[in-house]
Motif scaffolding. Structure first.
Motif, PDB file in Angstrom:
ATOM      1  N   PHE A   1     -46.331  38.607  27.954  1.00 52.30           N
ATOM      2  CA  PHE A   1     -47.339  38.114  27.017  1.00 52.30           C
ATOM      3  C   PHE A   1     -46.696  37.234  25.941  1.00 52.30           C
ATOM      4  O   PHE A   1     -47.183  37.118  24.832  1.00 52.30           O
ATOM      5  CB  PHE A   1     -48.053  39.290  26.337  1.00 52.30           C
ATOM      6  CG  PHE A   1     -48.995  40.006  27.268  1.00 52.30           C
ATOM      7  CD1 PHE A   1     -50.310  39.608  27.394  1.00 52.30           C
ATOM      8  CD2 PHE A   1     -48.544  41.058  28.038  1.00 52.30           C
ATOM      9  CE1 PHE A   1     -51.176  40.254  28.262  1.00 52.30           C
ATOM     10  CE2 PHE A   1     -49.404  41.710  28.904  1.00 52.30           C
ATOM     11  CZ  PHE A   1     -50.714  41.308  29.025  1.00 52.30           C
ATOM     12  N   LEU A   2     -45.557  36.621  26.270  1.00 51.08           N
ATOM     13  CA  LEU A   2     -44.875  35.747  25.322  1.00 51.08           C
ATOM     14  C   LEU A   2     -45.523  34.372  25.329  1.00 51.08           C
ATOM     15  O   LEU A   2     -45.730  33.781  26.379  1.00 51.08           O
ATOM     16  CB  LEU A   2     -43.398  35.617  25.703  1.00 51.08           C
ATOM     17  CG  LEU A   2     -42.594  36.942  25.712  1.00 51.08           C
ATOM     18  CD1 LEU A   2     -41.187  36.678  26.213  1.00 51.08           C
ATOM     19  CD2 LEU A   2     -42.587  37.559  24.327  1.00 51.08           C
TER      20      LEU A   2
ATOM     21  N   SER B   1     -50.823  33.123  12.928  1.00 54.19           N
ATOM     22  CA  SER B   1     -51.927  33.917  12.385  1.00 54.19           C
ATOM     23  C   SER B   1     -52.634  34.779  13.416  1.00 54.19           C
ATOM     24  O   SER B   1     -53.446  35.639  13.054  1.00 54.19           O
ATOM     25  CB  SER B   1     -52.959  32.983  11.732  1.00 54.19           C
ATOM     26  OG  SER B   1     -53.388  32.001  12.663  1.00 54.19           O
ATOM     27  N   VAL B   2     -52.374  34.570  14.702  1.00 54.07           N
ATOM     28  CA  VAL B   2     -53.047  35.324  15.766  1.00 54.07           C
ATOM     29  C   VAL B   2     -51.994  35.980  16.645  1.00 54.07           C
ATOM     30  O   VAL B   2     -50.973  35.358  16.972  1.00 54.07           O
ATOM     31  CB  VAL B   2     -53.947  34.397  16.614  1.00 54.07           C
ATOM     32  CG1 VAL B   2     -54.636  35.191  17.731  1.00 54.07           C
ATOM     33  CG2 VAL B   2     -54.992  33.724  15.739  1.00 54.07           C
ATOM     34  N   SER B   3     -52.220  37.228  17.012  1.00 56.69           N
ATOM     35  CA  SER B   3     -51.245  37.962  17.813  1.00 56.69           C
ATOM     36  C   SER B   3     -51.140  37.349  19.209  1.00 56.69           C
ATOM     37  O   SER B   3     -52.116  36.823  19.758  1.00 56.69           O
ATOM     38  CB  SER B   3     -51.642  39.429  17.932  1.00 56.69           C
ATOM     39  OG  SER B   3     -52.788  39.557  18.769  1.00 56.69           O
ATOM     40  N   PRO B   4     -49.945  37.422  19.818  1.00 57.60           N
ATOM     41  CA  PRO B   4     -49.772  36.895  21.178  1.00 57.60           C
ATOM     42  C   PRO B   4     -50.706  37.540  22.202  1.00 57.60           C
ATOM     43  O   PRO B   4     -51.145  36.871  23.138  1.00 57.60           O
ATOM     44  CB  PRO B   4     -48.307  37.210  21.488  1.00 57.60           C
ATOM     45  CG  PRO B   4     -47.639  37.292  20.159  1.00 57.60           C
ATOM     46  CD  PRO B   4     -48.665  37.878  19.233  1.00 57.60           C
ATOM     47  N   VAL B   5     -50.989  38.823  22.017  1.00 62.68           N
ATOM     48  CA  VAL B   5     -51.875  39.508  22.962  1.00 62.68           C
ATOM     49  C   VAL B   5     -53.266  38.887  22.941  1.00 62.68           C
ATOM     50  O   VAL B   5     -53.889  38.644  23.985  1.00 62.68           O
ATOM     51  CB  VAL B   5     -51.941  41.014  22.651  1.00 62.68           C
ATOM     52  CG1 VAL B   5     -53.010  41.692  23.519  1.00 62.68           C
ATOM     53  CG2 VAL B   5     -50.592  41.665  22.864  1.00 62.68           C
ATOM     54  N   LEU B   6     -53.784  38.603  21.714  1.00 60.90           N
ATOM     55  CA  LEU B   6     -55.117  38.002  21.603  1.00 60.90           C
ATOM     56  C   LEU B   6     -55.127  36.595  22.190  1.00 60.90           C
ATOM     57  O   LEU B   6     -56.107  36.185  22.827  1.00 60.90           O
ATOM     58  CB  LEU B   6     -55.549  37.963  20.132  1.00 60.90           C
ATOM     59  CG  LEU B   6     -56.950  37.417  19.865  1.00 60.90           C
ATOM     60  CD1 LEU B   6     -58.000  38.214  20.640  1.00 60.90           C
ATOM     61  CD2 LEU B   6     -57.252  37.423  18.368  1.00 60.90           C
TER      62      LEU B   6
ATOM     63  N   GLU C   1     -53.241  35.552  24.696  1.00 62.84           N
ATOM     64  CA  GLU C   1     -53.218  35.691  26.145  1.00 62.84           C
ATOM     65  C   GLU C   1     -54.576  36.154  26.684  1.00 62.84           C
ATOM     66  O   GLU C   1     -55.038  35.681  27.733  1.00 62.84           O
ATOM     67  CB  GLU C   1     -52.125  36.680  26.561  1.00 62.84           C
ATOM     68  CG  GLU C   1     -50.722  36.143  26.446  1.00 62.84           C
ATOM     69  CD  GLU C   1     -50.471  35.005  27.426  1.00 62.84           C
ATOM     70  OE1 GLU C   1     -51.134  34.959  28.480  1.00 62.84           O
ATOM     71  OE2 GLU C   1     -49.615  34.151  27.137  1.00 62.84           O
ATOM     72  N   LEU C   2     -55.193  37.099  25.978  1.00 62.25           N
ATOM     73  CA  LEU C   2     -56.513  37.566  26.416  1.00 62.25           C
ATOM     74  C   LEU C   2     -57.534  36.438  26.346  1.00 62.25           C
ATOM     75  O   LEU C   2     -58.401  36.313  27.223  1.00 62.25           O
ATOM     76  CB  LEU C   2     -56.954  38.757  25.568  1.00 62.25           C
ATOM     77  CG  LEU C   2     -56.192  40.061  25.791  1.00 62.25           C
ATOM     78  CD1 LEU C   2     -56.681  41.141  24.826  1.00 62.25           C
ATOM     79  CD2 LEU C   2     -56.350  40.543  27.234  1.00 62.25           C
ATOM     80  N   SER C   3     -57.466  35.606  25.334  1.00 57.18           N
ATOM     81  CA  SER C   3     -58.384  34.468  25.217  1.00 57.18           C
ATOM     82  C   SER C   3     -58.129  33.458  26.326  1.00 57.18           C
ATOM     83  O   SER C   3     -59.075  32.863  26.872  1.00 57.18           O
ATOM     84  CB  SER C   3     -58.214  33.802  23.844  1.00 57.18           C
ATOM     85  OG  SER C   3     -58.532  34.710  22.802  1.00 57.18           O
ATOM     86  N   HIS C   4     -56.846  33.282  26.651  1.00 56.81           N
ATOM     87  CA  HIS C   4     -56.489  32.385  27.749  1.00 56.81           C
ATOM     88  C   HIS C   4     -57.100  32.872  29.065  1.00 56.81           C
ATOM     89  O   HIS C   4     -57.685  32.089  29.830  1.00 56.81           O
ATOM     90  CB  HIS C   4     -54.959  32.324  27.848  1.00 56.81           C
ATOM     91  CG  HIS C   4     -54.446  31.356  28.849  1.00 56.81           C
ATOM     92  ND1 HIS C   4     -54.311  31.662  30.181  1.00 56.81           N
ATOM     93  CD2 HIS C   4     -54.026  30.070  28.714  1.00 56.81           C
ATOM     94  CE1 HIS C   4     -53.838  30.629  30.829  1.00 56.81           C
ATOM     95  NE2 HIS C   4     -53.655  29.640  29.967  1.00 56.81           N
ATOM     96  N   PHE C   5     -56.982  34.165  29.299  1.00 61.03           N
ATOM     97  CA  PHE C   5     -57.530  34.765  30.511  1.00 61.03           C
ATOM     98  C   PHE C   5     -59.064  34.673  30.513  1.00 61.03           C
ATOM     99  O   PHE C   5     -59.693  34.301  31.511  1.00 61.03           O
ATOM    100  CB  PHE C   5     -57.093  36.229  30.589  1.00 61.03           C
ATOM    101  CG  PHE C   5     -57.566  36.947  31.817  1.00 61.03           C
ATOM    102  CD1 PHE C   5     -56.888  36.810  33.017  1.00 61.03           C
ATOM    103  CD2 PHE C   5     -58.689  37.755  31.780  1.00 61.03           C
ATOM    104  CE1 PHE C   5     -57.315  37.478  34.158  1.00 61.03           C
ATOM    105  CE2 PHE C   5     -59.130  38.412  32.910  1.00 61.03           C
ATOM    106  CZ  PHE C   5     -58.446  38.275  34.108  1.00 61.03           C
ATOM    107  N   ALA C   6     -59.684  35.013  29.362  1.00 59.63           N
ATOM    108  CA  ALA C   6     -61.149  34.985  29.259  1.00 59.63           C
ATOM    109  C   ALA C   6     -61.683  33.573  29.429  1.00 59.63           C
ATOM    110  O   ALA C   6     -62.759  33.363  30.018  1.00 59.63           O
ATOM    111  CB  ALA C   6     -61.589  35.570  27.922  1.00 59.63           C
TER     112      ALA C   6
END
Length: 570
Positions: A179-180, A57-62, A64-69
């Motif tokens: 970003f996989l 339900s959530v894009s891989p980019v989001l 990864e960005l959440s992981h970074f944030a």
């Protein structure tokens, strides 16, 4: 029942107050722990089943960005824990916002609901405790050494754990840009890089900055006038209080304005010069105010060159104290030139007067009228000693300063100058209120002045002090004198005693003490006081650097071979 209930309510209020005082520290520990948890979670693999469920339900980019944030928020919480410990309002509000964001990022990076729940619980408990965080904000305040070490250790441990968790992953440059979601090692590398950069940046800021120094204005003309007014009404002020009028220190006044304390900031240490001056009844409150002001900026309050009379107050504040030397104080009523031991002093007087020397003490305000003569003496003295003007713990050649107090001068008459030329001078600093003591401060003489001219000036100045009703004459400090090199003595004292005995090439410590000893003074201890976490040797080094104007001044042209002609070292 009412009478019994009142004491219980009073005890309850005091216990509640103590609990409120402990609240910031409790939440600081909790926020640091949850920040470390977020960093560890960001650099280690997520639960694969949760990640697969989230990927639908959530894009891989989001993700990864959440992981970074999340890693950045975790680092921010580590920083904010130091602000919470110091009861910062800004740290309180920012921590709440960061934990709210952390809840969102924890869920988006891998459905880490346990981490999100811990953040939410701590935030919920923190919300009603707003009044415990009552200090002004210093969000970009440098970290103290202890916090910096703790922060660095936590980040290094987390990064090591991440490398251990991904030890079977082959490193390639492609990992930095992947970003996989099934290649979480790329997220770890990015998080580790930003954590390392942020830690290095925070370390640089913390180690190179002086907390609060940029906001501390040096005393101006208005401050100087206010200090002079306080001195005129003081019931106790040591001679060193006049150093506050030099304009090279910041002045802290009591709420009434009738007491003050002079200080400078260097590194993390806020160094007060001497004792508070003004009203004795305001002294302890002013000492606490200074310590709390330094603490509010993340600094440590240091009190330099304080006497035994203020030690009880400093002990009440829980400070560590060490002796840093002894000051030579001559009881003027007992001073005499009689006896075999004073033969050298009598010889100095006779020889100086045969050479045409005469002594005079001019009233305050006389220095400016003698401007050219005094400046010629001062310039020649500095040139002869390869020296420069000192500061902080010493007076300097400045007519505004010299005009404030009496000026002792020695003139020499000769056939070519029947009116007499000034060959030596010194300003005299009188104590105020119940301090019936006068101290000698700035001392200068011409290289071709009569031999023993400073002996002559000291003797006549002591006699003048007796005639003026003073009880004591302060010849200045002998640094490191009186420290004991004994097995049970503190390391500070043992090292100081070693330097005093063997450091003649650097300063001439023993020679300075021996010179002053011939005036038969009482030797009074002088101390430095600071929080127990503050390295006192480093604080003493800061004093030396402030006095000398930095490293070049401290290691510039030496004059240790002429202790009698040196500027006074307080």
């Amino acid at each position: 029942m009412t009478n019994e209930a009142e004491p219980r309510r009073g005890v309850g209020r005091r216990l509640a107050g103590l609990a409120r005082e402990a609240t910031p520290q409790i939440f600081a520990v909790a926020v640091f722990a949850v920040g470390a948890l977020m960093i560890i979670s960001a650099v280690t693999p997520a639960f694969s089943d949760r990640l697969r469920a989230l990927s639908g339900s959530v894009s891989p980019v989001l993700i990864e960005l959440s992981h970074f944030a999340a890693s950045v928020v975790g680092f921010l919480l580590l920083l904010l824990s130091a602000g919470l410990w110091r009861r910062r309002r800004g740290a309180y509000w920012t921590a709440l916002a960061a934990m709210g964001a952390g809840v969102v990022f924890s869920l988006l990076k891998g459905l880490d609901w346990e981490e999100a729940l811990a953040l939410a619980i701590i935030a919920a408990l923190l919300i009603p405790c707003r009044t415990a965080f009552n200090r002004r904000s210093r969000l970009l305040e440098p970290l103290r050494p202890g916090w910096l070490i703790l922060l660095t250790t936590a980040v290094i441990a987390a990064i090591w754990l991440g490398f251990f968790a991904y030890r079977d992953i082959d490193y390639t440059d492609q990992l930095w840009w992947s970003f996989l979601t099934d290649r979480e090692a790329s997220g770890f590398l990015r998080a580790a890089a930003i954590l390392a950069i942020l830690t290095l940046a925070m370390a640089a800021v913390s180690l190179l900055s002086s907390p609060g120094s940029g906001r501390r204005r040096l005393g101006n003309a208005a401050d100087r006038a206010k200090a002079l007014e306080a001195l005129s009404q003081a019931d106790h002020a040591t001679p060193e209080a006049w150093l506050a009028t030099l304009g090279d220190k910041t002045l802290l006044f009591s709420p009434s304005g009738r007491s003050f304390l002079a200080y400078r900031v260097r590194g993390r240490r806020w160094i007060a010069m001497g004792e508070p001056a003004g009203l004795k009844s305001e002294r302890l409150d002013l000492l606490w105010a200074f310590a709390e002001l330094a603490d509010s900026y993340g600094g440590a309050a240091v009190f330099y060159s304080v006497g035994e009379g203020v030690l009880a107050d400093l002990a009440t504040m829980g400070l560590a104290m060490r002796k840093v030397g002894e000051t030579a104080v001559v009881p003027v009523a007992e001073f005499s030139l009689e006896g075999k031991a004073k033969q050298n002093l009598r010889t100095a007087i006779n020889r100086a007067e045969r050479e045409g020397a005469s002594f005079e003490v001019l009233p305050a305000g006389s220095a400016s009228a003698l401007g050219d003569e005094l400046k010629a003496v001062s310039d020649a003295w500095l040139a002869d000693h390869n020296g420069a003007e000192k500061a902080f713990s010493l007076g300097r050649f400045d007519f505004t300063y010299l005009d404030l107090t009496p000026l002792a001068i020695v003139r020499q008459t000769s056939e070519t100058c029947p009116g007499g030329r000034i060959v030596a001078f010194a300003n005299l600093l009188p104590g105020e209120g119940d301090d019936r003591e006068v101290a000698i401060d700035l001392m200068r003489h011409l290289p071709d002045a009569p031999p023993g001219v400073m002996d002559y000036l000291f003797i006549r100045a002591i006699q003048w002090a007796a005639a003026e009703g003073f009880e004591a004459f302060d010849l200045g400090m002998a640094p490191l004198a009186g420290l004991e090199d004994r097995r049970l003595a503190p390391v500070f004292a043992r090292v100081g005693a070693l330097v005093f005995e063997e450091g003649g090439a650097l300063y001439g410590f023993q020679g300075l003490r021996s010179y002053k000893s011939k005036f038969a003074p009482d030797w009074r201890a002088r101390f430095i006081a600071a929080p127990v976490s503050t390295p006192l040797p480093l604080a003493l080094l800061d004093v030396a650097l402030l006095t000398s104007g930095g490293w070049p001044g401290m290691f510039g042209g030496g004059n240790s071979a002429k202790p009698a002609a040196r500027q006074k070292t307080r």
